[in-house]
Design a protein around this motif. Sequence first.
Motif, PDB file in Angstrom:
ATOM      1  N   ALA A  71     -12.408  -1.080   0.740  1.00  8.79           N
ATOM      2  CA  ALA A  71     -11.198  -0.627   0.045  1.00  8.79           C
ATOM      3  C   ALA A  71     -10.224   0.045   1.017  1.00  8.79           C
ATOM      4  O   ALA A  71      -9.009  -0.138   0.914  1.00  8.79           O
ATOM      5  CB  ALA A  71     -11.578   0.335  -1.079  1.00  8.79           C
ATOM      6  N   LEU A  99     -11.561  -8.071  -1.227  1.00 10.59           N
ATOM      7  CA  LEU A  99     -10.494  -7.103  -1.488  1.00 10.59           C
ATOM      8  C   LEU A  99      -9.259  -7.336  -0.618  1.00 10.59           C
ATOM      9  O   LEU A  99      -8.132  -7.304  -1.107  1.00 10.59           O
ATOM     10  CB  LEU A  99     -11.009  -5.676  -1.292  1.00 10.59           C
ATOM     11  CG  LEU A  99     -11.922  -5.122  -2.383  1.00 10.59           C
ATOM     12  CD1 LEU A  99     -12.434  -3.739  -1.990  1.00 10.59           C
ATOM     13  CD2 LEU A  99     -11.191  -5.052  -3.723  1.00 10.59           C
ATOM     14  N   LEU A 121      -5.213   4.756  -2.050  1.00  3.69           N
ATOM     15  CA  LEU A 121      -6.663   4.598  -2.119  1.00  3.69           C
ATOM     16  C   LEU A 121      -7.220   5.626  -3.084  1.00  3.69           C
ATOM     17  O   LEU A 121      -6.972   6.820  -2.948  1.00  3.69           O
ATOM     18  CB  LEU A 121      -7.302   4.787  -0.746  1.00  3.69           C
ATOM     19  CG  LEU A 121      -8.838   4.710  -0.687  1.00  3.69           C
ATOM     20  CD1 LEU A 121      -9.313   3.286  -0.994  1.00  3.69           C
ATOM     21  CD2 LEU A 121      -9.354   5.164   0.672  1.00  3.69           C
ATOM     22  N   ALA A 165      -8.475  -2.720   2.906  1.00  7.38           N
ATOM     23  CA  ALA A 165      -7.488  -3.415   2.087  1.00  7.38           C
ATOM     24  C   ALA A 165      -6.254  -2.547   1.865  1.00  7.38           C
ATOM     25  O   ALA A 165      -5.116  -3.037   1.920  1.00  7.38           O
ATOM     26  CB  ALA A 165      -8.107  -3.804   0.744  1.00  7.38           C
ATOM     27  N   ALA A 166      -6.473  -1.256   1.625  1.00 12.76           N
ATOM     28  CA  ALA A 166      -5.350  -0.344   1.410  1.00 12.76           C
ATOM     29  C   ALA A 166      -4.480  -0.261   2.660  1.00 12.76           C
ATOM     30  O   ALA A 166      -3.243  -0.271   2.582  1.00 12.76           O
ATOM     31  CB  ALA A 166      -5.858   1.037   1.022  1.00 12.76           C
ATOM     32  N   LEU A 172      -5.829   0.818  -4.409  1.00 15.13           N
ATOM     33  CA  LEU A 172      -7.159   0.244  -4.214  1.00 15.13           C
ATOM     34  C   LEU A 172      -8.190   1.214  -4.775  1.00 15.13           C
ATOM     35  O   LEU A 172      -8.239   2.377  -4.372  1.00 15.13           O
ATOM     36  CB  LEU A 172      -7.429  -0.021  -2.732  1.00 15.13           C
ATOM     37  CG  LEU A 172      -7.132  -1.421  -2.198  1.00 15.13           C
ATOM     38  CD1 LEU A 172      -8.060  -2.451  -2.842  1.00 15.13           C
ATOM     39  CD2 LEU A 172      -5.683  -1.804  -2.429  1.00 15.13           C
ATOM     40  N   ALA A 197      -5.733  -8.320  -2.231  1.00 17.14           N
ATOM     41  CA  ALA A 197      -4.679  -7.309  -2.103  1.00 17.14           C
ATOM     42  C   ALA A 197      -3.481  -7.875  -1.341  1.00 17.14           C
ATOM     43  O   ALA A 197      -2.320  -7.615  -1.698  1.00 17.14           O
ATOM     44  CB  ALA A 197      -5.217  -6.069  -1.400  1.00 17.14           C
TER      45      ALA A 197
END
Length: 277
Positions: free
Chosen positions: A256, A221, A267, A259-260, A239, A225
Amino acid sequence: MNCISSHEALAAFLSSMEAEGVIPTQPIAQDLLSGDIIRFDCIGDRPGSRNGFAVLNHGKNPNGLFGNWKTGVRIQWYASNHRELSRHSSPRPAQPLRPDKIILQEKTAKKAASLWNKCRPADPAHPYLVRKAIQSECIGQLGDNLVVPLIDIDGNIWNLQFITPDGTKRFLKGGRVNGLFWVRPGPSNASTCIGEGVATMAAIADATDRTVVAAFSASNLVPVATLVAERYPSIDITLCADNDQHLVQNVGLEAAKKAAAAVGAWLAVAERMASDD
C-alpha cells in the motif's frame, strides 16, 4: 532455430505486448491472425483514442511490430529471439513463450461476462455477508455462491471471484487478474479508497459512503492505483493498507505504501486488521 507454430507465436507476441505495457482494452488475438495492421484502445488511454497499433507476420520466422502512439513505445518483435528495438526500451533477455495464456484469458473473459449476466443480486442474508456485516451492493449470486466481477478501467469484465458461504474464494481458471478490480461507486467519485479484499473495501464503503475499489491482492495495488489515477487525475485517492502485523514481512502495508507513493495518494492504516476471509 526451432520453428514455432503460429499459435505459439501469437501467444508470445501478445505476452510481449503486455510486458511493454501495450495492453488492449478488448481482445485482439483474432484480429492479429489476419496479418494486417490493427489499431486499438490501450488500458490507460481515453476511450476511442486507438493509440495502440500492432501487426503480426506469420510464417516460418514470425515477426511483428507493436506500440502506442501516445507513449512513444514502438517495438519490433521477432519470434526467434524477441529482439526489441526502441529508443524507449532497452534490450532484455528473451521472455519464455507462454502458449495459450492470452487466448485463454480472452475466452475466460467471455465466460465471465456470460455468467455475470446470469447472476441475481446477492442475498443480503448470505452467510458471508452477514458474518462480515457488509451490504450486498455490486455483488451477484449464483446458487449459494457470491459472485464478484473483476473489471478493467473501461468496465469490461475479464474474470469473476466466487465466494462460498464459508468464505472460500476462487477465480475462474485461466482468467486474468492483473490490473483488474471490483468497484462499488459512492455518491461521488471525488474521493476513492483502494485496498485489497472485497469485504474490507465494502466495509469502508458502508462506513464512509466513498467509492471503493478492491484490487484482490497486495501485488495488484500498484497496477490498479496507477490505472485509476491516470484515468481520473482529479480525484482524491486513499490507499487502505492491509496491516499484516502477524507476518514477518508486513506485505500488505508495504504494498500500500508503494502504491500510494506511485500515484501521490493518501495512506490509511488500520491499527488492527480483521481478516478478509
